[in-house]
Design an enzyme around this catalytic site. Structure first.
Site, mmCIF file in Angstrom:
data_model
loop_
_atom_site.group_PDB
_atom_site.id
_atom_site.type_symbol
_atom_site.label_atom_id
_atom_site.label_comp_id
_atom_site.label_asym_id
_atom_site.label_seq_id
_atom_site.Cartn_x
_atom_site.Cartn_y
_atom_site.Cartn_z
ATOM 1 C CB SER A 189 -0.842 0.065 1.194
ATOM 2 O OG SER A 189 -1.426 1.299 1.332
ATOM 3 C CE1 TYR A 202 -4.255 -2.283 5.111
ATOM 4 C CE2 TYR A 202 -3.450 -0.311 4.789
ATOM 5 C CZ TYR A 202 -4.011 -1.329 4.106
ATOM 6 O OH TYR A 202 -4.286 -1.424 2.900
#
Ligand code: NAD
Ligand code: MG
Length: 297
Positions: A189, A202
């Site tokens: 990401s 995350y």
């Protein structure tokens, strides 16, 4: 809708915020989203880039994994998808789409936070497909928490198990089955490079996925196997509306990108196809940013 391949301004090619308020429980369903994401169901056209390949995609029921699964099938691959049992309705649609392309689909429901399931899913995919050439480790957990005090040990554990431990378990179990020419693709990401305050656990896992994949690529190339990372920016998927972002942030999701909109899953599928295919013969250990102009990685 205009054909995806027609010359046009990409900033206005797909829906722009504001979007309706739409919180969902975890795991979120693509079918519950408004507007419906474009995973390439009608818009992705294949050209034989993966003829006869056997591919496994975790999180292949929805979002980015679904777009990769549809594109792989349209490029001529048989595809196994892994998803949570609560996502059966999304998964059924993907299985039907793969089969409509005349390819074999293997459905593997289960929870990747369970090591035994991770090892079994690889064995079942190899058995169901008759081998394995492309491994996409893409399933992910993202739950926003506004302050460090709210990130529980259970959160931290679940996020690390889903995003990192499962990556290790699945990659380790798959290695003995992969031959020269095979391709491993992980989904990190933009959060690996530009972490948000509300995504402590995350973002940590996404930076870990980058490091793990780059290290793994150094080992696998000794066997002629390539490994690469895709690092998406904002994509219109159920991950965001099921707690990945606060509901108000979902209403303006993608607004801050230079495009002023989120990406649609089909817009990242060509990168998975390239990395899976033999056209990427000299591409290994790389990170591909697909962020809508943020210029990371
Ligand atoms: P998504 O919710 O459609 O896909 C994630 C999938 O992960 C789910 O469909 C589910 O099947 C799977 N999953 C989650 N927990 C699981 C578990 N315990 N066991 C088995 N499967 C499990 O959302 P998405 O956005 O397509 O996410 C795909 C990947 O893309 C994730 O790794 C995510 O972190 C990454 N990503 C997404 C964005 C974005 O903006 N959507 C941005 C950067 C990275
Ligand atoms: Mg899903």
């Amino acid at each position: 809708m205009t054909d995806r391949l027609t010359l046009q301004d990409p900033r206005v090619q797909y829906p722009r915020p504001p979007f309706p308020r739409q919180p969902q429980p975890v795991p979120g369903l693509a079918t519950q989203m408004d507007p419906k994401p474009d995973h390439g169901e009608k818009s992705y056209r294949g050209s034989g880039k993966l003829t006869g390949r056997k591919a496994l995609v975790t999180g292949g029921d929805s979002g980015i994994g679904r777009a990769a699964a549809i594109a792989f099938a349209r490029e001529g691959a048989d595809v196994a998808i892994v998803y949570l049992p609560g996502e059966e309705s999304d998964a059924k649609e993907v299985v039907a789409l793969i089969e409509a392309d005349g390819r074999k689909a293997v459905a593997l429901p289960g929870d990747v936070t369970d090591e035994a399931f991770c090892r079994q899913l690889v064995a079942n995919a190899v058995e169901g497909l008759g081998g394995l050439d492309v491994l996409v480790i893409n399933a992910g957990r993202q739950q926003n928490r506004e302050d460090i005090s709210k990130v529980t040990s259970e959160d931290f554990d679940k996020t690390l198990k889903t995003n990192l431990y499962a990556l290790h378990w699945i990659a380790q179990a798959a290695m003995p089955h992969l031959k020269a020419g095979a391709s491993i693709i992980t989904t990190a990401s933009i959060q690996a490079y530009e972490p948000s305050a509300i995504l402590l656990d995350y973002a940590t896992t996404k930076a870990g996925i980058v490091a793990y994949t780059k290290a793994l690529a150094k080992q696998t190339i000794e066997k002629g196997i390539r490994a690469n990372v895709v690092a998406p920016g904002p994509f219109w998927t159920a991950l965001q509306s099921s707690g990945g972002q606060p509901p108000e942030a979902v209403m303006k999701f993608g607004e801050e990108s230079v495009y002023g909109r989120p990406g649609q899953p089909v817009e990242i599928a060509p990168v998975y196809v390239l990395l899976a295919s033999q056209e990427a013969s000299f591409i290994s250990g790389e990170v591909y940013g697909v962020t809508g102009g943020a210029g990371i990685a």
